[in-house]
Write an enzyme that holds these catalytic residues in place. Structure first.
Site, PDB file in Angstrom:
ATOM      1  N   LYS A   1       0.836  -1.213   0.000  1.00 57.36           N
ATOM      2  CA  LYS A   1       0.000   0.000   0.000  1.00 57.36           C
ATOM      3  C   LYS A   1       0.869   1.261   0.000  1.00 57.36           C
ATOM      4  O   LYS A   1       0.675   2.167  -0.804  1.00 57.36           O
ATOM      5  CB  LYS A   1      -0.930   0.024   1.235  1.00 57.36           C
ATOM      6  CG  LYS A   1      -1.838  -1.194   1.343  1.00 57.36           C
ATOM      7  CD  LYS A   1      -2.756  -1.120   2.549  1.00 57.36           C
ATOM      8  CE  LYS A   1      -2.057  -1.152   3.898  1.00 57.36           C
ATOM      9  NZ  LYS A   1      -1.336  -2.399   4.202  1.00 57.36           N
TER      10      LYS A   1
ATOM     11  N   ARG B   1      -9.813   0.779   8.502  1.00 57.24           N
ATOM     12  CA  ARG B   1      -9.393  -0.576   8.869  1.00 57.24           C
ATOM     13  C   ARG B   1     -10.455  -1.335   9.636  1.00 57.24           C
ATOM     14  O   ARG B   1     -10.250  -2.508   9.964  1.00 57.24           O
ATOM     15  CB  ARG B   1      -8.162  -0.485   9.763  1.00 57.24           C
ATOM     16  CG  ARG B   1      -6.846  -0.617   9.053  1.00 57.24           C
ATOM     17  CD  ARG B   1      -5.793  -0.325  10.075  1.00 57.24           C
ATOM     18  NE  ARG B   1      -4.633  -1.131   9.927  1.00 57.24           N
ATOM     19  CZ  ARG B   1      -3.523  -0.704   9.335  1.00 57.24           C
ATOM     20  NH1 ARG B   1      -3.470   0.491   8.804  1.00 57.24           N
ATOM     21  NH2 ARG B   1      -2.477  -1.477   9.293  1.00 57.24           N
TER      22      ARG B   1
ATOM     23  N   ARG C   1      11.948  -5.202   5.113  1.00 53.29           N
ATOM     24  CA  ARG C   1      11.656  -3.772   4.895  1.00 53.29           C
ATOM     25  C   ARG C   1      12.578  -2.882   5.725  1.00 53.29           C
ATOM     26  O   ARG C   1      12.864  -3.153   6.885  1.00 53.29           O
ATOM     27  CB  ARG C   1      10.211  -3.469   5.284  1.00 53.29           C
ATOM     28  CG  ARG C   1       9.974  -1.958   5.328  1.00 53.29           C
ATOM     29  CD  ARG C   1       8.537  -1.568   5.346  1.00 53.29           C
ATOM     30  NE  ARG C   1       7.790  -2.112   6.446  1.00 53.29           N
ATOM     31  CZ  ARG C   1       6.471  -2.006   6.545  1.00 53.29           C
ATOM     32  NH1 ARG C   1       5.790  -1.384   5.615  1.00 53.29           N
ATOM     33  NH2 ARG C   1       5.854  -2.531   7.567  1.00 53.29           N
TER      34      ARG C   1
ATOM     35  N   ARG D   1      11.283  -1.232  11.310  1.00 54.48           N
ATOM     36  CA  ARG D   1      10.162  -0.895  12.183  1.00 54.48           C
ATOM     37  C   ARG D   1      10.035  -1.894  13.326  1.00 54.48           C
ATOM     38  O   ARG D   1      10.243  -3.078  13.145  1.00 54.48           O
ATOM     39  CB  ARG D   1       8.859  -0.900  11.358  1.00 54.48           C
ATOM     40  CG  ARG D   1       8.453   0.488  10.930  1.00 54.48           C
ATOM     41  CD  ARG D   1       7.356   0.484   9.913  1.00 54.48           C
ATOM     42  NE  ARG D   1       6.153  -0.233  10.306  1.00 54.48           N
ATOM     43  CZ  ARG D   1       5.024  -0.203   9.594  1.00 54.48           C
ATOM     44  NH1 ARG D   1       4.954   0.501   8.494  1.00 54.48           N
ATOM     45  NH2 ARG D   1       3.970  -0.886   9.993  1.00 54.48           N
TER      46      ARG D   1
ATOM     47  N   ARG E   1      -0.435  -8.998  13.251  1.00 58.84           N
ATOM     48  CA  ARG E   1      -1.043  -7.971  12.392  1.00 58.84           C
ATOM     49  C   ARG E   1      -1.874  -8.620  11.283  1.00 58.84           C
ATOM     50  O   ARG E   1      -2.940  -8.122  10.925  1.00 58.84           O
ATOM     51  CB  ARG E   1       0.052  -7.080  11.783  1.00 58.84           C
ATOM     52  CG  ARG E   1       0.639  -6.103  12.799  1.00 58.84           C
ATOM     53  CD  ARG E   1       1.998  -5.560  12.379  1.00 58.84           C
ATOM     54  NE  ARG E   1       1.985  -4.819  11.148  1.00 58.84           N
ATOM     55  CZ  ARG E   1       3.061  -4.616  10.382  1.00 58.84           C
ATOM     56  NH1 ARG E   1       4.246  -5.107  10.747  1.00 58.84           N
ATOM     57  NH2 ARG E   1       2.969  -3.929   9.273  1.00 58.84           N
TER      58      ARG E   1
END
Ligand code: AP5
Length: 220
Positions: A13, A88, A127, A160, A171
């Site tokens: 996203k 969400r 990431r 992160r 998640r």
């Protein structure tokens, strides 16, 4: 255009929103980025949000809805925006519907990016994000020109807190329970466009532009 990018963690996203922003000249509105900025600034909102985010849980609806209402009323959103990570939950979707109605600016489309859970774990564990401007990279799939340094602003790249495998799995389960039902919600409203989120970043971007009829348009 007023767009929503929907999809599980790691669906791409943020990556696609950044490209759409450059192409269409409208802002990316990411609740995740706004909450992380509040955490970094040590505000009361940031302190409240951090506890939820570190566990991979959702920040309470009331908090996030308030942030978004204010953001969408800002002058730079008048020409459109790309919502990344909002809504969400059903309550957030309802509140957004009310906000766009009040502003007299209906949504253009909801793009639902699909990827499988193992790919999500691969993407998120590799990431790296710029601690200064928030740009996202991947150590293998989308590396910066210089290891550990942001191409855009020269900031340091960090991992992160919530990109550890156990938190990623949490998640994903929160996404399945609370966010995936929004796919049917927006399909029912005729706004949903499904996008295969697998494959090369550039190819996915081409698919999105084609769906939006924006191939030749904009700054690229
Ligand atoms: P948020 O920051 O929104 O995280 P997320 O939705 O979990 O999404 P991600 O940022 O992890 O993934 P993405 O889909 O943007 O993928 P990306 O492009 O970065 O939210 C974090 C937390 O904040 C939540 O858990 C919650 O606590 C809170 N929060 C936020 N919004 C909230 C809300 N509305 N309500 C309540 N709480 C909220 O890509 C990931 C990696 O993959 C990158 O390294 C990228 O380079 C790579 N990649 C991307 N595309 C490809 C590709 N095609 N092939 C290979 N690699 C790729």
């Amino acid at each position: 255009m007023r767009l929503i990018l929907l999809g599980p963690p790691g669906a791409g996203k943020g990556t696609q929103a950044q490209r759409l922003t450059e192409k269409l000249g409208i802002p990316q509105v990411s609740t995740g980025d706004m909450l992380r900025a509040a955490v970094a600034a040590g505000t009361a909102l940031g302190r409240e949000a951090k506890a939820y985010m570190d566990q991979g849980a959702l920040v309470p609806d009331g908090v996030v809805i308030g942030i978004i209402r204010e953001r969408l009323a800002a002058p730079d959103c008048r020409r459109g925006y790309i919502l990344d990570g909002f809504p969400r939950t059903a309550a957030q979707a309802e509140a957004l519907g009310k906000t766009v109605e009040d502003l007299g600016t209906p949504l253009t489309a909801v793009l639902s990016l699909t990827v499988d859970p193992d790919e999500v774990v691969r993407r998120l564990s590799g990431r790296r994000t710029c601690g200064t401007c928030g740009a996202a990279y991947h150590v293998e799939n989308a590396p910066p020109r210089r290891a550990g340094v942001c191409d855009r602003c020269g900031g340091a790249l960090v991992q992160r807190e919530d990109d550890r495998e156990e938190t990623i799995r949490k998640r994903l389960s929160v996404y399945r329970d609370q966010t995936a039902p929004l796919v049917a919600y927006y399909r029912g409203g005729g706004l949903l466009r499904e996008v295969d989120g697998r494959g090369e970043i550039d190819d996915i971007f081409t698919r999105i532009c084609r769906l939006l009829g924006a191939e030749g348009r904009g700054r690229h």
